[in-house]
Enzyme design. Sequence first.
Site, PDB file in Angstrom:
ATOM      1  N   GLU A 204     -13.422   1.313  -4.008  1.00  0.00           N
ATOM      2  CA  GLU A 204     -14.241   2.520  -4.022  1.00  0.00           C
ATOM      3  C   GLU A 204     -13.820   3.498  -5.114  1.00  0.00           C
ATOM      4  OE1 GLU A 204     -15.033   2.793   0.832  1.00  0.00           O
ATOM      5  OE2 GLU A 204     -14.035   4.440  -0.217  1.00  0.00           O
TER       6      GLU A 204
ATOM      7  N   HIS B 130       0.803  -1.227   0.000  1.00  0.00           N
ATOM      8  CA  HIS B 130       0.000   0.000   0.000  1.00  0.00           C
ATOM      9  C   HIS B 130       0.839   1.283   0.000  1.00  0.00           C
ATOM     10  CE1 HIS B 130      -3.431  -2.555   2.020  1.00  0.00           C
ATOM     11  NE2 HIS B 130      -3.000  -3.049   0.857  1.00  0.00           N
TER      12      HIS B 130
END
Length: 383
Positions: free
Chosen positions: A255, A162
Amino acid sequence: MTDDCHRGGTILAWAVAVLLLCVNSGGIADSYEPREYHSEKHSFRLVPVGGPFDQAWGMAFLPDGRILVTELDGNLRILHPGEKPSDPLPGLPWIESFGQGGLMDVAIDPDFTTNRRIYLSHTWDTGGGKTTAVSTARLEDDRLHGFRVVFVGRAGSRSGRHFGSRLRFDADGKLFVTIGDRGHRPNAQDLGTHAGAILRLNPDGTAPADNPFVDRGGALPEIWSYGHRNPQGLAFDPKTGRLWSQEHGPRGGDEVNLVERGRNYGWPTITYGRNYSGTSITDETARAGMEQPATYWVPSIAPSGLTVYRGDMFPRWNGNLFVGALRARLLVRLELDGEQVIHEERLLTDFGNRIRDVRTGPDGLIYLLLDENGAAVWRLEPG
């Protein structure tokens, strides 16, 4: 332009590109079978532009029509459509490929024609762990000059997960940078770290004086929004100036968000995803003071790369978002009504390649960057 002469030139360029690729690219065109696609709004064809690359990650268009492409293992190359990629550009120091990080995105300075500056996001070793950093250099004579680091994220971790990381300039010349939560979920709700945030920087890496958290004690002044898991798509709408992002969820919960100053996008307090084991992360999908996504995916498609289409070549796609997918190996088209997604169409469902980056080119065509199978740049042309 959308006249027949322009389209005829596009067809000729496509034919030349295919011929050159067969000769030069080491197999991209050899395995390519021209395909016509019919979407709900447009017919189009998928055309190879050039490659191959090794773990390609980001791309940006130079004013002369060439394309800068980053490779995760630390190389930056130039692609002239229809030709083999250049050798790695000299002047770039060694950048470590570490887990999901390495040399990631590339952006062209808005004043590139006068200052020749490009910006790169990449891993950086803080001594206590790896983080995401931003550097700049001048691109002259196909080499980098004066490479220097302008920003190092306060997001060090020994995790290889990440890093983000997308770079985009707004109309005012401010640089937006995404950094993931670095594999530690609480980071995304902590304004004392850059992890799990979208940042807004001056070109020299400093925080603009009008950023939302400049005067808040304990908050880092570079943060524009927070509560993000791992955003790997970032795009401004050229017409409205709105900033859109998309981010990876865990098992589901990917998202798309309309990014606004100072807003909290909820991760991991609220999410539509679950742990990879299938267990619950939280029982909340909404909470006061936290933003809802414009859309989300369950199960995950692993989104990467994002563009807001505002070109003339596909007029019925005007204002649509286009999202690349790694896990699902396809391209998603999203129609908007204001701030909400009202319709989704899945394109290239039989293409079978991980799409890492998506851009609208200066020619009004949509470009895709693949990161596997002899990673290459492709584009969508009117059918």
